[in-house]
Design an enzyme around this catalytic site. Structure first.
Site, short mmCIF file in Angstrom:
data_model
loop_
_atom_site.label_atom_id
_atom_site.label_comp_id
_atom_site.label_asym_id
_atom_site.label_seq_id
_atom_site.Cartn_x
_atom_site.Cartn_y
_atom_site.Cartn_z
N ARG A 1 -5.18 2.08 1.89
CA ARG A 1 -5.11 2.09 3.37
C ARG A 1 -5.65 3.57 3.94
NH1 ARG A 1 0.38 0.79 3.85
NH2 ARG A 1 -0.21 -1.16 4.14
N ASP B 1 10.39 -2.62 -1.39
CA ASP B 1 9.29 -3.02 -2.04
C ASP B 1 9.09 -2.77 -3.79
OD1 ASP B 1 7.86 -3.65 0.21
OD2 ASP B 1 7.07 -1.79 0.42
N GLU C 1 7.34 -5.54 -5.25
CA GLU C 1 5.83 -5.12 -5.27
C GLU C 1 5.77 -4.08 -6.22
OE1 GLU C 1 2.54 -3.11 -2.25
OE2 GLU C 1 4.51 -3.65 -1.74
#
Length: 175
Positions: free
Chosen positions: A23, A120, A123
């Site tokens: 990102r 998360d 993840e």
């Protein structure tokens, strides 16, 4: 180590453990830049995702990066208080192009009343296996989650009373 100049406009780049970009945040104004800490401010900036999507942040934010801690924080200023989004990741580096760090998936969201939620974990488990995080990284990150929670409880660093508000006032001087 050199560091970004106060008042300069920089980007923030996060990567994944495999070295791929994750990102990019554009247009963050440096409010403090040393070899140990970078504090930046931004408002409604463009964020580019690795999959090509783009979006804008919704509110002013104060970002805190530490060259020795395995986390960074974003204090988001909303009408009902300050929310924090904390990324578990490598300490930052600065290379004249951007503030850079490796994002290790785990996040902590902190609410205005200083309650928080670890996010998360699934993840993290998936990427840990997929990208073969070394056991040392797992140990560092678990210790860093505990340290970050301790900072939240103690209202230390970016969680200190008036930290975000004071840096936001400085940010407004550069806009």
């Amino acid at each position: 180590m050199n560091f970004p100049k106060v008042g300069s406009n920089i980007e923030i780049h996060s990567y994944k453990h495999n070295g791929l970009i994750h990102r990019i945040w554009e247009e963050t104004i440096v409010l403090k830049g040393t070899s140990k800490v970078i504090i930046g401010g931004n408002d409604r900036i463009l964020v580019k995702e690795s999959d090509g999507r783009h979006w804008r942040t919704r509110e002013p934010a104060i970002c805190y990066f530490d060259a020795e801690k395995w986390f960074n924080t974003i204090g988001m200023i909303r009408s009902d208080g300050i929310y924090y989004y904390c990324n578990l990741g490598s300490p930052f580096t600065w290379d004249q192009e951007a503030v850079k760090y490796i994002d290790y998936d785990l996040d902590i969201k902190v609410f205005p009343d200083m309650t928080f939620k670890l996010l998360d974990e699934d993840e993290y488990e998936l990427h840990s296996k997929m990208m073969e995080y070394p056991p040392a990284i797992d140990t560092i990150l678990k210790r860093s989650v505990d340290e970050l929670i301790s900072w939240i409880h103690q209202r230390k660093g970016p969680f200190a009373p008036q930290f975000v508000e004071n840096w936001y006032e400085r940010f407004l001087q550069y806009r």
